[in-house]
Enzyme design. Sequence first.
Site, PDB file in Angstrom:
ATOM      1  N   ALA A  44       0.828  -1.203   0.000  1.00  0.00           N
ATOM      2  CA  ALA A  44       0.000   0.000   0.000  1.00  0.00           C
ATOM      3  C   ALA A  44       0.866   1.257   0.000  1.00  0.00           C
ATOM      4  O   ALA A  44       2.063   1.192   0.230  1.00  0.00           O
ATOM      5  CB  ALA A  44      -0.915   0.001   1.220  1.00  0.00           C
ATOM      6  N   CYS A  45       0.209   2.387  -0.266  1.00  0.00           N
ATOM      7  CA  CYS A  45       0.917   3.679  -0.265  1.00  0.00           C
ATOM      8  C   CYS A  45       1.532   3.941   1.109  1.00  0.00           C
ATOM      9  O   CYS A  45       0.912   3.618   2.103  1.00  0.00           O
ATOM     10  CB  CYS A  45      -0.069   4.813  -0.582  1.00  0.00           C
ATOM     11  SG  CYS A  45      -0.504   4.853  -2.305  1.00  0.00           S
ATOM     12  N   PRO A  46       2.673   4.542   1.180  1.00  0.00           N
ATOM     13  CA  PRO A  46       3.461   5.068   0.057  1.00  0.00           C
ATOM     14  C   PRO A  46       4.572   4.122  -0.429  1.00  0.00           C
ATOM     15  O   PRO A  46       5.455   4.544  -1.140  1.00  0.00           O
ATOM     16  CB  PRO A  46       4.086   6.311   0.673  1.00  0.00           C
ATOM     17  CG  PRO A  46       4.322   5.934   2.107  1.00  0.00           C
ATOM     18  CD  PRO A  46       3.275   4.919   2.470  1.00  0.00           C
TER      19      PRO A  46
END
Lengths: 440, 75
Positions: B12-14
């Site tokens: 997932a981000c980042p």
Amino acid sequence: MRKLHMWPSETCGAVQIIGRDMREKKVEQYDVVIIGGGASGLTAAIYCGRARLNTLLIEKSLMGGLATYTNEIENYPGFPEGIGGLALMELFHKQAKKFDVKFKLTDVKSVDFEGDVKKVETFRNIFECKAVIVGSGGRPRTTGATNEEKYLFDKGISFCATCDAAANTDKTVMVIGSGDAAIEEGMFLTRFAKKVIVSVIHDVGKMDANEIAREQALGNPKMEFMWNTVVDSFEGGEQLETVNLKNLKTGEILPVVVDSCFEFIGYEPNTEIFKEKLNMSKRDYIITNEVMETGVPGVYACGDVREKELKQISTAVGDGAIAGVEAEKYIAETEVFANQIMQKERIGMIYVYSAIDAPSREMLPMMQEIEAAYGDQVKLSVIDQYKGQRLCDRLACDVDPMTIFYTEDGEVVEISSECDRPSIFDMLNKLVAKPIEQTA
Amino acid sequence: MQEVMLDCLGEACPIPLVKAQKKLEELAVGDVLIVQIDHSCAMKNLPEWAREAGHNVEIEEVDDGEWEVVIEKVK
């Protein structure tokens, strides 16, 4: 096997190294190219695909556009329980796929709208098409404050609460702005963050958001407001640590320690590549009429990129539907005009009448008789001005009903309002190879 | 000119963006980095960052919700 990854060597050859600009772009043909995969572009794609047009939609990143930045959409009809922006746009995308629309995920570098064949260029392709629908939307505005660019792209400044809320669980975040997006997304962030500090440019208690959102926000114990403030600078190391707000009334700088900062201060249109090619408003939105025409034949604009009042998914859908249908009509008319009305095989006789004008309407049988009398030498086309004003416009002539355009080799050679039998025979006899006697 | 795959599936981000930035630094001009992602959030920041940095970007939707972001290092 996917051949996608071969592009640098595929076109240059394994040993031969050609400069980047020299690489030949692959040319592909479509009926319609839609620029932008947001709500309006996807709706236009559904209409074009369903009309069996060979349709390509180009989106620069994630399908769905700005709607995917919204956590919950409660005012799009058909979803009484509300729906996530991303989930809704996935449904739009799925529906367009069902109608055989092709998709390309890259950004458009330039466009050429001159002439009948429009060109849309990406860094590897040139797409040629008959009509273009621009639905390139907008992007979040930035504050322009000192050091802002240093903290974009996951270094602390975000424009999407849906995307980055979970990463801010139990953190302190700042929201810039007081419009609907700022306040609603700010409230959403309070479900994760321990504190949401909102920087509002207006006086105490005043916000741009709707009244319901405003009241809810003021009563939210996790929300704190800093009135009369704007961002002066962003500070920190690798990651954002402090937002320095400036009080507009006192000039005082107020450092606020935060983990993230969310900016919701409006949008700006993505219209750079259309400058000087399409009419734009002072704020660089594309100007269209109510059927999404830009003024350049075969080029339409829809959704947030248009100069218009209400920018919502529901209005973007309406725009997209109109643009799709208009593009379809334009393409059909172009074909009828080129292949039938301006045909090159015979001497052409284009009779302009109006369905609501009895005298002009009553001459239709005589026109057909005359065509028949000439056998395969003459082709009659009739244009009903009442319904087919745009076909008349293509003849580039503003005429009254009861006008005849004579053509030879697909070019107009004579325009006449003399619709009596002898005059027509005289004219046709001058043009055909084998003149005939006037019939009764 | 080499082509490098970067597997960011499940991340997932980042993380995809940070990994891609690091990897691209190691590559030479003309090289191609292909970042495999399946979190839609990375579709918002990764292509945008790469374009802002001046690189050429094209994305392929490999499957529903799975993408390959192809970045050609330009400078």
